[in-house]
Write a protein that holds these residues in place. Structure first.
Motif, short mmCIF file in Angstrom:
data_model
loop_
_atom_site.label_atom_id
_atom_site.label_comp_id
_atom_site.label_asym_id
_atom_site.label_seq_id
_atom_site.Cartn_x
_atom_site.Cartn_y
_atom_site.Cartn_z
N ALA A 81 0.82 -1.21 0.00
CA ALA A 81 0.00 0.00 0.00
C ALA A 81 0.86 1.27 0.00
O ALA A 81 0.39 2.32 -0.39
N GLY A 82 2.10 1.16 0.45
CA GLY A 82 2.98 2.32 0.51
C GLY A 82 2.93 2.98 1.87
O GLY A 82 2.16 2.62 2.74
N GLU A 83 3.78 3.96 2.05
CA GLU A 83 3.85 4.72 3.29
C GLU A 83 2.82 5.83 3.29
O GLU A 83 2.30 6.20 2.24
N ALA A 84 2.55 6.39 4.45
CA ALA A 84 1.52 7.44 4.59
C ALA A 84 1.76 8.60 3.63
O ALA A 84 0.83 9.16 3.08
N PRO A 89 -2.92 4.10 -4.74
CA PRO A 89 -4.37 3.94 -4.78
C PRO A 89 -4.78 2.47 -4.84
O PRO A 89 -4.14 1.66 -5.50
N LEU A 90 -5.86 2.14 -4.14
CA LEU A 90 -6.40 0.80 -4.16
C LEU A 90 -6.97 0.50 -5.54
O LEU A 90 -7.80 1.25 -6.06
N ALA A 91 -6.49 -0.58 -6.16
CA ALA A 91 -7.03 -1.01 -7.45
C ALA A 91 -8.20 -1.96 -7.24
O ALA A 91 -9.21 -1.87 -7.92
N GLY A 92 -8.07 -2.87 -6.28
CA GLY A 92 -9.13 -3.82 -6.01
C GLY A 92 -8.63 -5.04 -5.28
O GLY A 92 -7.63 -4.98 -4.57
N THR A 93 -9.31 -6.16 -5.49
CA THR A 93 -9.03 -7.40 -4.79
C THR A 93 -8.62 -8.49 -5.78
O THR A 93 -9.27 -8.66 -6.81
N ALA A 94 -7.54 -9.20 -5.44
CA ALA A 94 -7.08 -10.30 -6.30
C ALA A 94 -8.19 -11.33 -6.43
O ALA A 94 -8.77 -11.77 -5.44
#
Length: 111
Positions: A81-84, A89-94
């Protein structure tokens, strides 16, 4: 139907303000929303992004498990997800498992 209904939210009109063309099937960032280009979108023109559904997209060289949240970084999906200060950005769910050496993985957008 509700008077304030606008649309089903499965697509988004998108203007390609970049200098390069976007190709059909590319993951595209609009604000913090990840979509997939329906058709080619030439630089400077408008097109449509899918914002829901399952699409096979390129992934980073890491193992992915079904149900894992995936984020977009440099055009590839990653579990990081990366640092604050630099959240991805959230793409979705595998939607399936993918081994480290797999170049792509199905992802359900937005969830």
């Amino acid at each position: 139907m509700a008077k304030n209904y606008q649309q089903d939210g499965k697509t988004l009109d998108f203007q390609n303000t970049g200098a390069t063309d976007i190709h059909s099937g590319d993951a595209v960032l609009s604000g913090s929303l990840v979509g997939v280009a329906h058709d080619d979108i030439p630089a400077g023109l408008w097109g449509v992004l899918h914002t829901s559904g399952v699409f096979v997209l390129p992934k980073a060289a890491e193992a992915v498990t079904v149900g894992q949240k995936l984020y977009l970084a440099d055009g590839k999906l990653t579990a990081e997800a990366g640092e604050a200060a630099a959240l991805k950005p959230l793409a979705g769910t595998a939607w399936a498992t993918a081994e480290v050496d797999a170049v792509s993985v199905p992802v359900r957008l937005g969830y």
